[in-house]
Write a protein that holds these residues in place. Structure first.
Motif, PDB file in Angstrom:
ATOM      1  N   THR A 196      -5.803   5.203   4.194  1.00 29.07           N
ATOM      2  CA  THR A 196      -5.071   4.311   3.294  1.00 29.07           C
ATOM      3  C   THR A 196      -4.263   3.314   4.112  1.00 29.07           C
ATOM      4  O   THR A 196      -4.218   2.120   3.818  1.00 29.07           O
ATOM      5  CB  THR A 196      -4.102   5.106   2.405  1.00 29.07           C
ATOM      6  OG1 THR A 196      -4.742   6.288   1.971  1.00 29.07           O
ATOM      7  CG2 THR A 196      -3.674   4.301   1.201  1.00 29.07           C
ATOM      8  N   ALA A 197      -3.621   3.807   5.171  1.00 28.63           N
ATOM      9  CA  ALA A 197      -2.780   2.952   5.990  1.00 28.63           C
ATOM     10  C   ALA A 197      -3.576   1.844   6.658  1.00 28.63           C
ATOM     11  O   ALA A 197      -3.091   0.737   6.844  1.00 28.63           O
ATOM     12  CB  ALA A 197      -2.056   3.785   7.035  1.00 28.63           C
ATOM     13  N   ALA A 219      -3.753  16.717  -3.349  1.00 27.77           N
ATOM     14  CA  ALA A 219      -2.424  16.138  -3.157  1.00 27.77           C
ATOM     15  C   ALA A 219      -2.461  14.619  -3.056  1.00 27.77           C
ATOM     16  O   ALA A 219      -1.553  13.952  -3.524  1.00 27.77           O
ATOM     17  CB  ALA A 219      -1.779  16.720  -1.908  1.00 27.77           C
ATOM     18  N   VAL A 220      -3.490  14.070  -2.447  1.00 38.42           N
ATOM     19  CA  VAL A 220      -3.501  12.615  -2.288  1.00 38.42           C
ATOM     20  C   VAL A 220      -4.103  11.897  -3.473  1.00 38.42           C
ATOM     21  O   VAL A 220      -3.724  10.775  -3.793  1.00 38.42           O
ATOM     22  CB  VAL A 220      -4.241  12.176  -1.016  1.00 38.42           C
ATOM     23  CG1 VAL A 220      -3.290  12.167   0.133  1.00 38.42           C
ATOM     24  CG2 VAL A 220      -5.414  13.057  -0.724  1.00 38.42           C
ATOM     25  N   GLN A 239      -4.557   9.690   4.202  1.00 42.77           N
ATOM     26  CA  GLN A 239      -3.382   8.846   4.439  1.00 42.77           C
ATOM     27  C   GLN A 239      -3.643   7.843   5.561  1.00 42.77           C
ATOM     28  O   GLN A 239      -3.289   6.674   5.459  1.00 42.77           O
ATOM     29  CB  GLN A 239      -2.182   9.722   4.802  1.00 42.77           C
ATOM     30  CG  GLN A 239      -1.590  10.433   3.603  1.00 42.77           C
ATOM     31  CD  GLN A 239      -0.773  11.646   3.989  1.00 42.77           C
ATOM     32  OE1 GLN A 239      -0.648  11.965   5.167  1.00 42.77           O
ATOM     33  NE2 GLN A 239      -0.248  12.338   2.999  1.00 42.77           N
ATOM     34  N   VAL A 285       0.864  10.111  10.715  1.00 40.19           N
ATOM     35  CA  VAL A 285      -0.150  10.924  10.035  1.00 40.19           C
ATOM     36  C   VAL A 285      -1.456  11.005  10.822  1.00 40.19           C
ATOM     37  O   VAL A 285      -2.132  12.034  10.820  1.00 40.19           O
ATOM     38  CB  VAL A 285      -0.446  10.388   8.616  1.00 40.19           C
ATOM     39  CG1 VAL A 285       0.645  10.818   7.668  1.00 40.19           C
ATOM     40  CG2 VAL A 285      -0.620   8.906   8.590  1.00 40.19           C
ATOM     41  N   THR A 294       0.857  -1.180   0.000  1.00 34.93           N
ATOM     42  CA  THR A 294       0.000   0.000   0.000  1.00 34.93           C
ATOM     43  C   THR A 294       0.891   1.227   0.000  1.00 34.93           C
ATOM     44  O   THR A 294       1.718   1.394   0.903  1.00 34.93           O
ATOM     45  CB  THR A 294      -0.879   0.040   1.257  1.00 34.93           C
ATOM     46  OG1 THR A 294      -1.570  -1.189   1.369  1.00 34.93           O
ATOM     47  CG2 THR A 294      -1.876   1.181   1.180  1.00 34.93           C
ATOM     48  N   TRP A 295       0.757   2.057  -1.024  1.00 36.40           N
ATOM     49  CA  TRP A 295       1.545   3.288  -1.067  1.00 36.40           C
ATOM     50  C   TRP A 295       0.751   4.395  -0.381  1.00 36.40           C
ATOM     51  O   TRP A 295      -0.348   4.726  -0.796  1.00 36.40           O
ATOM     52  CB  TRP A 295       1.862   3.687  -2.504  1.00 36.40           C
ATOM     53  CG  TRP A 295       2.766   4.875  -2.569  1.00 36.40           C
ATOM     54  CD1 TRP A 295       2.377   6.169  -2.644  1.00 36.40           C
ATOM     55  CD2 TRP A 295       4.182   4.883  -2.523  1.00 36.40           C
ATOM     56  NE1 TRP A 295       3.476   6.999  -2.648  1.00 36.40           N
ATOM     57  CE2 TRP A 295       4.598   6.227  -2.571  1.00 36.40           C
ATOM     58  CE3 TRP A 295       5.160   3.881  -2.426  1.00 36.40           C
ATOM     59  CZ2 TRP A 295       5.948   6.594  -2.536  1.00 36.40           C
ATOM     60  CZ3 TRP A 295       6.488   4.256  -2.395  1.00 36.40           C
ATOM     61  CH2 TRP A 295       6.879   5.599  -2.449  1.00 36.40           C
ATOM     62  N   ILE A 296       1.303   4.944   0.689  1.00 35.09           N
ATOM     63  CA  ILE A 296       0.632   6.039   1.375  1.00 35.09           C
ATOM     64  C   ILE A 296       1.143   7.339   0.794  1.00 35.09           C
ATOM     65  O   ILE A 296       2.341   7.609   0.801  1.00 35.09           O
ATOM     66  CB  ILE A 296       0.877   5.967   2.889  1.00 35.09           C
ATOM     67  CG1 ILE A 296       0.317   4.628   3.389  1.00 35.09           C
ATOM     68  CG2 ILE A 296       0.192   7.122   3.603  1.00 35.09           C
ATOM     69  CD1 ILE A 296       0.512   4.382   4.835  1.00 35.09           C
ATOM     70  N   SER A 297       0.194   8.128   0.283  1.00 33.06           N
ATOM     71  CA  SER A 297       0.575   9.316  -0.478  1.00 33.06           C
ATOM     72  C   SER A 297       0.944  10.447   0.467  1.00 33.06           C
ATOM     73  O   SER A 297       0.104  11.169   0.960  1.00 33.06           O
ATOM     74  CB  SER A 297      -0.612   9.710  -1.358  1.00 33.06           C
ATOM     75  OG  SER A 297      -0.345  10.872  -2.060  1.00 33.06           O
ATOM     76  N   ILE A 298       2.240  10.594   0.763  1.00 31.61           N
ATOM     77  CA  ILE A 298       2.706  11.674   1.642  1.00 31.61           C
ATOM     78  C   ILE A 298       3.554  12.621   0.811  1.00 31.61           C
ATOM     79  O   ILE A 298       4.446  12.178   0.095  1.00 31.61           O
ATOM     80  CB  ILE A 298       3.523  11.109   2.817  1.00 31.61           C
ATOM     81  CG1 ILE A 298       2.645  10.200   3.674  1.00 31.61           C
ATOM     82  CG2 ILE A 298       4.086  12.239   3.666  1.00 31.61           C
ATOM     83  CD1 ILE A 298       3.343   9.561   4.833  1.00 31.61           C
ATOM     84  N   GLU A 356      -5.344  15.567   3.637  1.00 33.91           N
ATOM     85  CA  GLU A 356      -4.268  14.622   3.306  1.00 33.91           C
ATOM     86  C   GLU A 356      -4.076  13.612   4.425  1.00 33.91           C
ATOM     87  O   GLU A 356      -4.030  12.415   4.190  1.00 33.91           O
ATOM     88  CB  GLU A 356      -2.958  15.381   3.135  1.00 33.91           C
ATOM     89  CG  GLU A 356      -2.636  15.778   1.734  1.00 33.91           C
ATOM     90  CD  GLU A 356      -1.354  16.588   1.712  1.00 33.91           C
ATOM     91  OE1 GLU A 356      -0.324  16.100   2.218  1.00 33.91           O
ATOM     92  OE2 GLU A 356      -1.389  17.720   1.205  1.00 33.91           O
ATOM     93  N   ARG A 357      -3.941  14.118   5.661  1.00 30.84           N
ATOM     94  CA  ARG A 357      -3.683  13.213   6.788  1.00 30.84           C
ATOM     95  C   ARG A 357      -4.842  12.244   6.983  1.00 30.84           C
ATOM     96  O   ARG A 357      -4.654  11.090   7.328  1.00 30.84           O
ATOM     97  CB  ARG A 357      -3.460  13.998   8.084  1.00 30.84           C
ATOM     98  CG  ARG A 357      -2.318  14.970   8.067  1.00 30.84           C
ATOM     99  CD  ARG A 357      -0.967  14.284   7.959  1.00 30.84           C
ATOM    100  NE  ARG A 357       0.069  15.297   7.770  1.00 30.84           N
ATOM    101  CZ  ARG A 357       0.549  15.667   6.592  1.00 30.84           C
ATOM    102  NH1 ARG A 357       0.103  15.077   5.496  1.00 30.84           N
ATOM    103  NH2 ARG A 357       1.460  16.582   6.493  1.00 30.84           N
TER     104      ARG A 357
END
Lengths: 449, 506
Positions: free
Chosen positions: B463-464, B186-187, B460, B143, A179-183, B456-457
Motif C-alpha cells: 500500500t505504501a 486485519a488489512v 502495508q 513495516v 494513502t491510508w496504511i492499515s496498521i 499485514e506487513r
C-alpha cells in the motif's frame, strides 16, 4: 457397595460445596467483557472499573478480553449474553461503526446503555523534523501533492482513519492524495512514523503522550471543541479555522432485557464510582479525558453518533480508501499453491524412497518405547470432550467437568473409588484455581456457583 | 557513585517490602507460567489492579519478576508433558519431550533454568549499557523490514527440522499459515473462511490451538489399553536435589567454557529481537534454536540440550530487550511492556528520554530489579523443577484425564469462550494425525503466530509503495534483510531439489 457409596459421597460433596442461592442481587461474580486485548487503553479502563465495582457491589468483577475481529467478537458476545445483569460490556466507538461496514448486525440499539465514561479526541501527529507546523500546512500539502501522502493510526475503516478522511472530505480536499496504511493500533503506527514509513499519524493524545513529551513528534492539532487537558499547548482544529471534530468514546452497557431493578442497582453504583476521586485521579493520570453521561442521555448520544458515522462511512471517497492493493484471497491463494507444490514434492520423495533411513529408524525407536494407541479410547475421549462442550454452558463447569473427568478415568479402567477421589479433589480444585485465584469466570450452570 | 544510583540501591535492596513482593511475584509467575493457557501477559494483566496500591519501584519489581519467572516456568509443562506453558517454549517442545522420554527431564530443566538466568542477566547488562543507543535501531524498522524479518523467522522453522523430512516441516508451516488466514483479515477488514460463523471472526486463537496441537494430541498418542495398567511416563532418574543443582551449574559452566561466543550470541540475538516491537520472546526462541541447530550434522542428546539451552537463553534475554524501546520512546516492545507503560503512567511517570534525567533513580531501580528477579528465580526455579518431577511419577491412567481437564480449562480461560475449547479439540485431533505421520508440530504454531502479521506487513508495504513490489526492497535495511531471507530460502529449496534428483548412492 463401595462404588455406590463413593458416587453418593461424590454427589454430596459437589452439592454441599455450592453456596446458597441468591437472595439479594448481585449474589455471584460479574463478568466485564472488554473487546480489546490486555494492556491497551480500553483494558486499563475496564480493569479499573472492575476494581471499583467490586468494592461497590461486594462481589468479584472479572474482566474477560474477548478480542478479535476489530471489536466484532467482544461486542457480539456482550450483546448476546444472558440478560441477567451478570454480564457487562465495555463498549467502544467501534460499536457505532461495525454495522455500517457490514461486519456484524450489532448496533447500539442491541444494548442497554448505562454510562459513558470517557471521550478522546483525534489529533494529528508528525515527526519533529517535519516541515509542517499547522493543520493548514497539511491541507495545502494534500492539495498540491505530486505523490500521495501516507497516513496511519489504526486499521483501515477504524476510528482514526474516519477522523482523517472525514476532515479532508469536509474541506473538499482530494482524498485520493492520501494513502491510508492499515496498521493495527496506534503504537505500531507511531513506530512507523518514527521509521519514516508514514508522514502523518492520526490518533488520540494519550496514545502518543510519551513520544510527544520526548520531543520526537509534534502534535499539529486536536479535533475537539476545547483543548485537551493532557496537552494544553496543542491548539484545536477550530482555533486554526477548521470546523471539524471527532473522537472515540468508551462506555459500559448491558445487553437488552436486563430487569429494571438490577439496572438501577448497577446504574447507581456506576454513578457513585464516576463521581469518586479515585476514578477521576486514575483517568487523569492515565491521560484519558473524562466525559460521563448516564442512562438515556447516553442512548441519545449514541443515536446521534450513529447517524454521523453512517454519513461519513457511506461517502464514496471513504469506500474507495479502504481498498487494498491485493485482494483478500491473494495470500491464501499463494499459500494454497505452495502447499500443493510441497505436497507433490513430498509425495514424489516418499514414493521414491520407500522408507527413508531416518524415518525407518525413528519408527523403530518409537515402537520400542510405546505400545500402539487404542483408537477406541481416542474416540471415547473425543466424544467425552464434545459432550462437555455441549453441556458445559447449561449445567455448569463443575458438573460437566466432573462428568468428563470421571468418564475418562473410567475409560482407562481406574477403580471407581479412586476415580471419585480424583474427581472430588481435582474439579473443585481447578475451579477454585481458575475462578477464585485467577479470576477467570467459568460457567456456573445449575449449581449457581 | 552517583546519588540516584545509591537511591536506587536503597529502593530495591534496602526495603523488606520489595523483597517480599519480589518473592511472591516469583512464585506467582512460576505458577501462572506453568499452567498452559495462561501467558506471561495474562499474569501481568491480572496483577494491574493491585499495582494501583504500590509505588512505582515495587510495581515494576513485581512485573519484571513475574514475567521472567513465567517465561522460564513455561518450560516446565513443555518438558514434562509436551504442552508449552507459554508460546515462548513452543519452538523446542518436541525436542525437549524426546529427551524427557529418555529420562533427562530434570537435567534438561536444570540447564534451561541456569540458561534462562544467564540470558536474563546478559539482557539486563545490555539494557543497562546500551539501552538508549540501541533504541535507535528500532527506528530503522518500518513495516517493510518487519515483513522480511518475519519471513526469516518462518524459514527458521524449516531449518530446525532435521534432514530429509524438510518438506514435511514446510507443509506444516504452510498449514499453519493457511489457518492464520481464517477470520477477519486485519488489512482488508473483510471476513475470510468464516462461513458466516461469528465466532470464527476472531480467527483461530493460537494458544488453544497450541494446547491442542501439543498437549491433547500427546494424550491421544498415549492412550493405549494394554499399557496404562502399570505404565508411567518414563521417569528413570532419581537425581538428588543437590545433584540437580550442581549438574545445572556445571552444565552452564561447560557451555560458557566450550562455546562462550555461541551462548553470548544467543543472548544478544534475544535482546535484539525482543527490542523490536512486534517481535518478542517467542520469535527469539525460534531464531536462536534454528541458529544453534543449523550446523549440526548428526542429532545427539547433547546437541539437543545445547540448542534448547540457546533458545531458553534467548527468550529470557528478549524480555530485557522489550524494555529498551519502552523506556526510551514509550513504544512497547511487547504486550507486557505495553501494560508496564500503562502502570507507569498511572503513577505519573511517563516513559521517554526524559525519564533518564528526571527519574534516574527509577531507571537504575529497574535495572537492579532485573538482576534481583533473575537471581531469585534460581532457588524458586529449582524447587519448581523438583515439584514438577512428581507429576511424571503419577501413573498415566490418573494423569492423562487430569491433563485433558487442564487442557480444556486452560483453553477456556484465555478468552472465556467455549469456542476456543472446540478449537483445542479440533487441533488436538489434527496434531495427533500429523504426529503419527511424522509431521513436526512446531511449524504449525509458528505459522499461526506469524501468518497474520506477515500478511499485514506485506500488504502495508505494498500500500505504501502504491502497489509497486520494488517498495519491498528500496530501503537499505529492508534490502539487507531481503538478501538474508533469499539466501536461506534458496538454501532450503536447493536441498529439496537435490533430494528430488535420483541419488545413485542410495
Amino acid at each position: 457397595m463401595s462404588r455406590i457409596a463413593a458416587i453418593c459421597s461424590l454427589i454430596a460433596c459437589l452439592t454441599l460445596s455450592s453456596c446458597g442461592r441468591e437472595q439479594q442481587w448481585p449474589a455471584r461474580p460479574i463478568t466485564l467483557i472488554c473487546p480489546w486485548s490486555a494492556g491497551g487503553g480500553t483494558d486499563r479502563v475496564s480493569r479499573q472499573m472492575a476494581v471499583q465495582l467490586e468494592a461497590e457491589l461486594g462481589v468479584p468483577v472479572n474482566v474477560v478480553n474477548a478480542t478479535g475481529g476489530g471489536g466484532v467478537t467482544g461486542h457480539t458476545r456482550g450483546a448476546t449474553a444472558v440478560p441477567d445483569g451478570y454480564t457487562l460490556t465495555m463498549a467502544t466507538v467501534e460499536l457505532n461503526m461495525l454495522h455500517w461496514r457490514g461486519l456484524c448486525p450489532i448496533t447500539p440499539r442491541s444494548f442497554r446503555p448505562l454510562t459513558k465514561l470517557n471521550e478522546d479526541s483525534a489529533a494529528i501527529f508528525v515527526l519533529n523534523s517535519s516541515p509542517w507546523s499547522s493543520v493548514g500546512d497539511v491541507e495545502s500539502a494534500v492539495q498540491n501533492a505530486d505523490q500521495p501522502l501516507k497516513a496511519s493510526g489504526t486499521a483501515a475503516g477504524g476510528i482514526w482513519h474516519l477522523a482523517l478522511a472525514g476532515w479532508f472530505s469536509s474541506r473538499n480536499l482530494p482524498t485520493e492524495n492520501v494513502t491510508w496504511i492499515s496498521i493495527n493500533g496506534s503504537a505500531p503506527s507511531l513506530q512507523e512514523l518514527m521509521a519514516g514509513g508514514v508522514d502523518v499519524v492520526c490518533c488520540s493524545i494519550p496514545e502518543a503522550q510519551s513520544l510527544l513529551d520526548a520531543g520526537e513528534i509534534r502534535c499539529l492539532g486536536v479535533m475537539s471543541d476545547e483543548r485537551c487537558p493532557a496537552a494544553p499547548d496543542v491548539p484545536t482544529f477550530k482555533e486554526q479555522g477548521v470546523d471539524w471534530s471527532m473522537g472515540g468514546w468508551r462506555g459500559l452497557m448491558y445487553p437488552k432485557g436486563v430487569p429494571e431493578d438490577r439496572v438501577g442497582v448497577m446504574q447507581s453504583a456506576l454513578a457513585k464510582i464516576t463521581r469518586s476521586d479515585e476514578f477521576k485521579e486514575f483517568m487523569t493520570n492515565a491521560g484519558f479525558n473524562v466525559s460521563v453521561i448516564q442512562g438515556e442521555e447516553f442512548g441519545e448520544f449514541l443515536d446521534t453518533a450513529d447517524e454521523d458515522f453512517g454519513r461519513i462511512l457511506n461517502q464514496p471517497g471513504m469506500k474507495q480508501q479502504q481498498k487494498a492493493p491485493v485482494g483478500r484471497y491473494f495470500v491464501p491463494g499463494i499459500l494454497g499453491a505452495l502447499g500443493v507444490l510441497i505436497g507433490l514434492v513430498g509425495f514424489v520423495l516418499s514414493r521414491r524412497a520407500g522408507s527413508p533411513l531416518v524415518e525407518g529408524e525413528s519408527v523403530a525407536t518409537r515402537s520400542e518405547t510405546e505400545s500402539p494407541t487404542d483408537a477406541r479410547l481416542v474416540v471415547g475421549f473425543i466424544v467425552a470432550i464434545l459432550l462437555f462442550l455441549i453441556a458445559c454452558q447449561t449445567v455448569g463447569y463443575v458438573i460437566a467437568g466432573s462428568a468428563l473427568l470421571l468418564a475418562m478415568l473410567l475409560m482407562l479402567k481406574t477403580r471407581v473409588s479412586w476415580a471419585a477421589l480424583i474427581v472430588v479433589v481435582a474439579v473443585p480444585g481447578l475451579y477454585q484455581l481458575f475462578a477464585g485465584v485467577l479470576g477467570v469466570p467459568l460457567p456456573w450452570g445449575w449449581l449457581g456457583w | 557513585m552517583s546519588e540516584p544510583f545509591v537511591q536506587a540501591l536503597h529502593d530495591v535492596f534496602g526495603r523488606p517490602d520489595v523483597w517480599l513482593i519480589v518473592f511472591l511475584s516469583a512464585c506467582y509467575g512460576i505458577f501462572v507460567g506453568s499452567i498452559p493457557g495462561l501467558t506471561a501477559t495474562m499474569a501481568v494483566a491480572l496483577f494491574v489492579p493491585m499495582a494501583y496500591w504500590l509505588d512505582p519501584v515495587a510495581a515494576v519489581a513485581a512485573i519484571v519478576t513475574m514475567v521472567a519467572c513465567a517465561i522460564f516456568a513455561g518450560d516446565l509443562p513443555t518438558v514434562f508433558l509436551r504442552i508449552p506453558g507459554t508460546p515462548a517454549s513452543a519452538a523446542y517442545a518436541d525436542e525437549a519431550y524426546r529427551l524427557t522420554k529418555k529420562g533427562q527431564a530434570q537435567r534438561l530443566l536444570g540447564i534451561a533454568l541456569t540458561c534462562s538466568v544467564f540470558g536474563g542477566l546478559l539482557g539486563t547488562v545490555v539494557l543497562m549499557l546500551l539501552g538508549s543507543q540501541l533504541a535507535r535501531v528500532a527506528q530503522w524498522f518500518s513495516v517493510t523490514e518487519y515483513f522480511w524479518l518475519y519471513l526469516i523467522g518462518l524459514s527458521c522453522a524449516v531449518l530446525v527440522s532435521s534432514g530429509n523430512a524438510r518438506w514435511k516441516a514446510m507443509l506444516s508451516l504452510v498449514l499453519g499459515l493457511l489457518l492464520a488466514t481464517v477470520g477477519l483479515s486485519a488489512v482488508h477488514v473483510q471476513p475470510r473462511f468464516t462461513f458466516g460463523w461469528p465466532s470464527l471472526y476472531q480467527g483461530i486463537s493460537f494458544i488453544p490451538a497450541m494446547i491442542g496441537l501439543f498437549g491433547l494430541s500427546e494424550v491421544f498418542a498415549n492412550l493405549s489399553a494394554q499399557e496404562n495398567q502399570t505404565d508411567q511416563i518414563q521417569n528413570g532418574e532419581t537425581t538428588s536435589f543437590g545433584r540437580l543443582i550442581s549438574e545445572a551449574f556445571s552444565g552452564l559452566a561447560t557451555r560458557l567454557k566450550q562455546r562462550p561466543v555461541g551462548s553470548t550470541q544467543a543472548g544478544l540475538l534475544g535482546v535484539l529481537i525482543g527490542m523490536l516491537p512486534g517481535a518478542g520472546a517467542d520469535i527469539a526462541a525460534w531464531v536462536a534454536f534454528a541458529a544453534a541447530k543449523k550446523n549440526v550434522a548428526e542429532e545427539s542428546d547433547e546437541e539437543s540440550i545445547r540448542a534448547i539451552g540457546d533458545a531458553t537463553t534467548a527468550n529470557s534475554a528478549a524480555l530485557a530487550g522489550g524494555w529498551i524501546p519502552a523506556l526510551v520512546f514509550g513504544i512497547p516492545g511487547d504486550s507486557v511492556t505495553a501494560i508496564v507503560i500503562g502502570v507507569l503512567m498511572m503513577k505519573n511517570v511517563t516513559p521517554g528520554p526524559a525519564i533518564f534525567e528526571d527519574q534516574a533513580a527509577l531507571v537504575y531501580s529497574i535495572y537492579l530489579v532485573f538482576l534481583l528477579a533473575n537471581l531469585i528465580m534460581l532457588p524458586i526455579g529449582f524447587l519448581a523443577i523438583r515439584l514438577g518431577g512428581f507429576i511424571v511419577s503419577i501413573p498415566k491412567r490418573y494423569l492423562l484425564p487430569v491433563i485433558v481437564l487442564f487442557c480444556v480449562t486452560g483453553s477456556y480461560a484465555l478468552n472465556g469462550s467455549l469456542f476456543d475449547v472446540g478449537t483445542m479439540l479440533v487441533m488436538g485431533i489434527a496434531g495427533w494425525g500429523l504426529s503419527r505421520h511424522k509431521f513436526p508440530l512446531g511449524p504449525v504454531v509458528l505459522g499461526l503466530v506469524l501468518g497474520g502479521p506477515l500478511e499485514e506487513r506485506f500488504i502495508q508495504s505494498l500500500t505504501a509503495s502504491g502497489g509497486n513490489p520494488v517498495g519491498l526492497v528500496n530501503r537499505p535495511v529492508a534490502a539487507i534483510l531481503a538478501v538474508v531471507a533469499v539466501i536461506i530460502t534458496t538454501g532450503i529449496v536447493r536441498t529439496m531439489v537435490r533430494e528430488l534428483k535420483p541419488d545413485p548412492s542410495v
